[in-house]
Every structure is written in structure tokens, then in C-alpha cells.
Design an enzyme around this catalytic site. Structure first.
Site, short mmCIF file in Angstrom:
data_model
loop_
_atom_site.label_atom_id
_atom_site.label_comp_id
_atom_site.label_asym_id
_atom_site.label_seq_id
_atom_site.Cartn_x
_atom_site.Cartn_y
_atom_site.Cartn_z
N GLU A 91 50.88 61.52 -67.55
CA GLU A 91 51.98 60.59 -68.42
C GLU A 91 52.34 61.64 -69.50
O GLU A 91 51.53 61.59 -69.96
CB GLU A 91 51.98 59.12 -68.21
CG GLU A 91 51.63 58.32 -66.76
CD GLU A 91 51.84 56.76 -67.36
OE1 GLU A 91 52.03 56.50 -68.33
OE2 GLU A 91 51.54 56.20 -65.96
N CYS A 104 55.91 62.90 -76.09
CA CYS A 104 53.67 63.25 -76.10
C CYS A 104 53.08 62.96 -74.91
O CYS A 104 53.63 62.99 -73.75
CB CYS A 104 53.72 61.36 -76.05
SG CYS A 104 52.74 60.58 -75.60
N CYS A 111 40.55 59.48 -69.57
CA CYS A 111 39.80 58.83 -70.96
C CYS A 111 38.34 58.73 -70.90
O CYS A 111 38.64 57.94 -70.94
CB CYS A 111 40.17 58.73 -71.99
SG CYS A 111 40.24 59.02 -73.66
N CYS A 115 38.23 52.80 -75.61
CA CYS A 115 39.12 52.35 -76.71
C CYS A 115 39.57 51.07 -76.00
O CYS A 115 39.95 51.11 -75.52
CB CYS A 115 39.66 52.71 -77.54
SG CYS A 115 39.39 54.41 -78.63
N CYS A 118 42.96 50.05 -74.68
CA CYS A 118 43.90 51.25 -74.85
C CYS A 118 43.80 51.31 -73.33
O CYS A 118 42.93 51.20 -72.43
CB CYS A 118 43.43 52.49 -75.61
SG CYS A 118 43.61 54.16 -74.54
N GLY A 165 44.56 60.69 -73.04
CA GLY A 165 43.03 61.79 -73.22
C GLY A 165 42.64 61.42 -74.99
O GLY A 165 43.40 61.32 -75.23
N LEU A 220 42.29 54.94 -86.07
CA LEU A 220 41.37 54.49 -87.76
C LEU A 220 41.07 52.97 -86.96
O LEU A 220 40.07 52.90 -86.15
CB LEU A 220 42.10 54.22 -88.53
CG LEU A 220 40.50 54.40 -89.35
CD1 LEU A 220 39.54 54.62 -89.48
CD2 LEU A 220 40.54 54.12 -91.52
N HIS A 221 41.94 52.02 -86.52
CA HIS A 221 41.74 50.22 -86.20
C HIS A 221 40.60 49.71 -86.81
O HIS A 221 40.91 48.54 -86.22
CB HIS A 221 41.39 51.24 -84.64
CG HIS A 221 42.46 51.93 -83.83
ND1 HIS A 221 43.35 51.63 -84.07
CD2 HIS A 221 42.31 52.70 -83.12
CE1 HIS A 221 44.33 52.75 -83.23
NE2 HIS A 221 43.51 53.46 -82.95
N ASN A 301 50.45 46.76 -77.86
CA ASN A 301 50.98 46.71 -76.42
C ASN A 301 50.03 45.98 -75.29
O ASN A 301 48.83 46.82 -74.35
CB ASN A 301 51.68 47.89 -75.63
CG ASN A 301 53.19 48.38 -76.52
OD1 ASN A 301 54.02 47.35 -77.01
ND2 ASN A 301 52.51 49.75 -77.13
N CYS A 344 53.07 53.19 -76.78
CA CYS A 344 51.84 53.40 -77.40
C CYS A 344 50.86 53.05 -76.42
O CYS A 344 50.84 51.87 -77.18
CB CYS A 344 51.73 53.42 -78.71
SG CYS A 344 50.09 54.15 -79.42
S1 SF4 Z 1 43.66 55.35 -77.67
FE1 SF4 Z 1 42.80 58.11 -76.87
S2 SF4 Z 1 40.78 58.06 -77.70
FE2 SF4 Z 1 41.34 55.85 -77.33
S3 SF4 Z 1 40.88 55.71 -75.02
FE3 SF4 Z 1 43.24 55.78 -75.23
S4 SF4 Z 1 43.85 57.70 -74.92
FE4 SF4 Z 1 40.79 57.41 -75.20
#
Ligand code: SF4
Length: 382
Positions: A91, A104, A111, A115, A118, A165, A220-221, A301, A344
Site C-alpha cells: 500500500e 507514504c 514486516c 509491532c 501495527c 515494512g 519509540l512508543h 488506529n 498510520c
Molecule cells: S510499526 Fe513499522 S517496524 Fe513495526 S511492524 Fe509496523 S511496519 Fe514494521
């Protein structure tokens, strides 16, 4: 199999021209046709000798992305799904604003970092994209938008490597793509307007500083390692202290005088006042060594598989206030393209996972529950 010319930066294209027995300067003409004019066919390149065009037609091709679908958001955001073969779909998202147009871009099909918050991470990992597959997202979007909007000038002014990714885990293919973005004969984007976002691949941050310093954003999170291990598993390999040292080193080459830290706000997980205070201490400790940063708080999200919830706005504002009161520049990201799942962390494409993501995620969820208990206990002052 002929060469896809979108796989080359200018240097690579010059070497290709030499292999064809052509002078290197021909590469500049060719490069401009490809990237500035969006040519899809050698016959369009009328200032190249006919003999060269014939040679190119026999030895090369121009392969852009195959569009699966396009989704237009009510707020002007556009999301494309591109088929990159073998069942993988990536995407790309265009976000228009009054003073800029941001694209973007994805760097991998899926990936492997995984995370928790995500959507891409939950899809698993299939493969790295090639340079051509990375740059052709810009090539396609720029020339589509010019036509669509009836414009002749540049539409895309900013690129963020924040799609699907981890770009720094696909460094060898990323680097030539960045060079094409920056090249005056290509897209001529300013280094300050090209951002690589990373979850923290420390050795590659150092490589990027040497090879092609562009703006850097770091996911960072979390303010401490136990929580970050759960949210961003790469933290186990490159913990926060090492990551912030790499950011500090990067700063001497960076085109901006700060590093951006992305912080996804997760209800009851990383959004408590205690977390904000920990971040302040962390940043202040590294500021003494030269780190200068800004925070971008991202409203999460939600998607069902994550089991996580978005922090409510008063919580986000209270968190931001603690950082701001400590003198740390902090913004809250506006969510865009919600209605087309382009915001995001929502980019998921369709990926043939080769990494057993479901088992990994289940293990993380287990670990995460432990993490939350600790965090809540701290937040309640127990
Ligand atoms: S936030 Fe970035 S590094 Fe983490 S799983 Fe998603 S795409 Fe991968």
C-alpha cells in the site's frame, strides 16, 4: 529477462548505459525521462537517438507498479494497493495538505518486526521490495497526480518511508531509491523532506548517516525497555539506551536539527502520566550528550487483532502537556484517511507471511499482559 530501469539510481543507470556501449551522460537524459516526465515507453524519448531507443527496447523495460485498487478518502487522502506478485499486495498513501503533498511509501511486503499496534506487523513478512518497487510508488503517484489534478509542477513535496515494512531492514534496496528521490535529475526532493522511519535498527542508522542522511523518525512508543520489548520486539536486540545513542550520533549528519520520536498512544498501556515523566527523564539524560528531539504523539488506529484501544483525547493532551511543560516540542498527529484504512498503522496490504507471525504475536500478547500489570501498578502508585 531485460533490466527494469526503475531499479537504478543515476549512477546505476550510467553503468547500465556503459554496458550498452553508450556514453554515461546519456543516463542523465534517460533518467529525466523516467522520473521527471514519467515516461513509460522508449518511443516517447524523442531527444534520444533512434538507435539508442532501439537498443534500450531490446535490453530494458520500464515496469511500474500494478494497481489493484485506488481508494479516495473524503479528506483528500488517496490510498493505492499495488500487486507485487506471488500474492503480495503493498500500500501507498498520498496525503495532501495546504502547503505540501506527502507520499507514504512501503519498503517491504509485510514486516518482520511485528509491532503489537501495527496492522502490517500482524500480517507477517513475505519479502523485501526491490529498488524499482520502492521508487515506482513515487514514480506512479507523482505522474498520476499531475495528470489527475491537471498540474505540470511537482505535486509530491515530501516522502515518508512509513508505509509497510522496516526500511532499514531493506537497506541495500532502499539506498538507491533514496538517491533517486534526492537527485536533481530525478525528483529533486530536499533531504529535510525525505524521512526514513525506523523501529530502531541501530547499525543501519549509522550507515544511513554516512551514505545518505535524510530526516530520521524513530518509533519509540515506550519510555523503558520492558514495555518496549513487548510493543516493538526489535528492542530486545537494540534497547532504548543504544537506540538513543545512535540517534545522538545521527544528529551530526542529519539535515534537520532534531530527531522525531513517534509515540503511538495506547489506552492504559503507554499513555499514563508516569510514562510521560519517564520520557522527560530519558530525553533530558540524552540531551546532555547532544540529543535534540521532538515528539509526535499518534492516536492509535484500532484494529481487532491488536486487542488494544486508542487513548482518549484528554489523556493524549495531558500526556502532551507533561512533555511540553518540560520544554520538549510535542505535536499530536492528525489522523488522515481513516475512512479508507489509510491512517498510520492501518496499512496491511495482503501478504503471504513466511515467518509464523501468529505464534509470535500470541507470545507477545502473553508478555504484554505481564507488561500492562506492571505499568498499571506504577501508574496507580502501588
Ligand atoms: S510499526 Fe513499522 S517496524 Fe513495526 S511492524 Fe509496523 S511496519 Fe514494521
Amino acid at each position: 529477462m531485460t533490466a527494469n530501469l526503475l531499479d537504478y539510481d543515476l549512477e546505476g543507470l550510467a553503468a547500465f548505459c556503459e554496458r550498452l556501449g553508450e556514453k554515461r551522460f546519456r543516463a542523465t537524459q534517460l533518467f529525466r525521462w523516467l522520473h521527471q516526465k514519467g515516461a513509460t515507453d522508449f518511443a516517447q524519448m524523442t531527444d534520444l537517438a533512434k538507435s539508442l531507443r532501439e537498443k534500450l527496447a531490446g535490453a530494458a523495460h520500464i515496469q511500474g507498479p500494478k494497481v489493484v485498487s485506488r481508494h479516495d478518502s473524503a479528506d483528500g487522502t488517496i490510498k493505492w494497493l499495488f500487486d507485487v506478485g506471488a500474492g503480495d499486495v503493498i500500500e501507498t498513501v498520498f496525503i495532501p495538505e495546504t502547503d505540501r503533498g506527502t507520499l507514504c511509501i512501503s519498503s517491504q511486503a509485510g514486516c518482520a518486526v511485528g509491532c503489537r499496534f501495527c496492522s502490517t506487523g500482524h500480517q507477517g513478512f513475505s519479502r523485501n521490495l526491490t529498488t524499482g518497487e520502492i521508487i515506482s510508488q513515487l514514480w506512479f503517484a507523482e505522474h498520476f497526480l499531475r495528470q489527475h489534478l491537471g498540474r505540470e509542477d511537482r505535486v509530491i513535496s515530501n516522502v515518508v518511508m512509513m508505509g509497510m515494512g522496516e526500511p532499514l531492514q531493506n537497506y541495500s534496496q532502499l539506498l538507491p531509491a533514496l538517491k533517486v528521490m534526492l537527485d536533481d535529475h530525478g525528483y529533486g526532493l530536499s533531504r529535510r523532506r525525505v524521512t526514513v522511519s525506523t523501529s530502531g535498527v541501530v547499525p543501519m542508522i549509522d550507515r544511513l548517516a554516512k551514505d545518505c542522511p535524510v530526516a530520521l523518525a524513530v518509533s519509540l512508543h515506550a519510555p523503558e525497555d520492558t514495555l518496549r520489548d513487548n510493543l516493538v520486539p526489535l528492542n530486545k536486540k537494540y534497547p532504548i539506551a543504544e537506540l538513543l545513542q545512535a540517534c545522538t550520533r545521527y544528529q551530526s549528519s542529519a539535515p534537520r536539527d532534531f530527531i522525531t520520536f513517534e509515540y503511538c498512544m495506547l489506552d492504559g498501556v503507554n499513555d499514563q502520566p508516569e510514562h510521560a515523566r519517564q520520557l522527560v527523564s530519558l530525553v533530558q539524560a540524552h540531551a546532555a550528550q547532544g540529543l535534540s528531539c521532538k515528539f509526535n504523539l499518534i492516536p492509535f488506529n484500532p484494529f481487532p487483532a491488536s486487542g488494544l484501544k486508542r487513548s482518549d483525547m484528554p489523556q493524549v493532551s495531558a500526556f502532551a502537556k507533561i512533555l511540553l511543560d518540560a520544554g520538549i516540542v510535542t505535536t499530536v498527529r492528525k489522523t488522515r484517511g481513516d475512512d479508507i484504512d489509510a491512517a498510520c498503522g492501518q496499512l496491511a496490504g495482503d501478504v503471504q507471511d513466511r515467518t509464523g507471525v501468529e505464534q509470535r504475536m500470541a507470545a507477545q500478547r502473553q508478555g504484554m499482559l505481564g507488561g500492562i500489570k506492571v505499568v498499571v501498578a506504577k501508574g496507580m502508585g502501588v
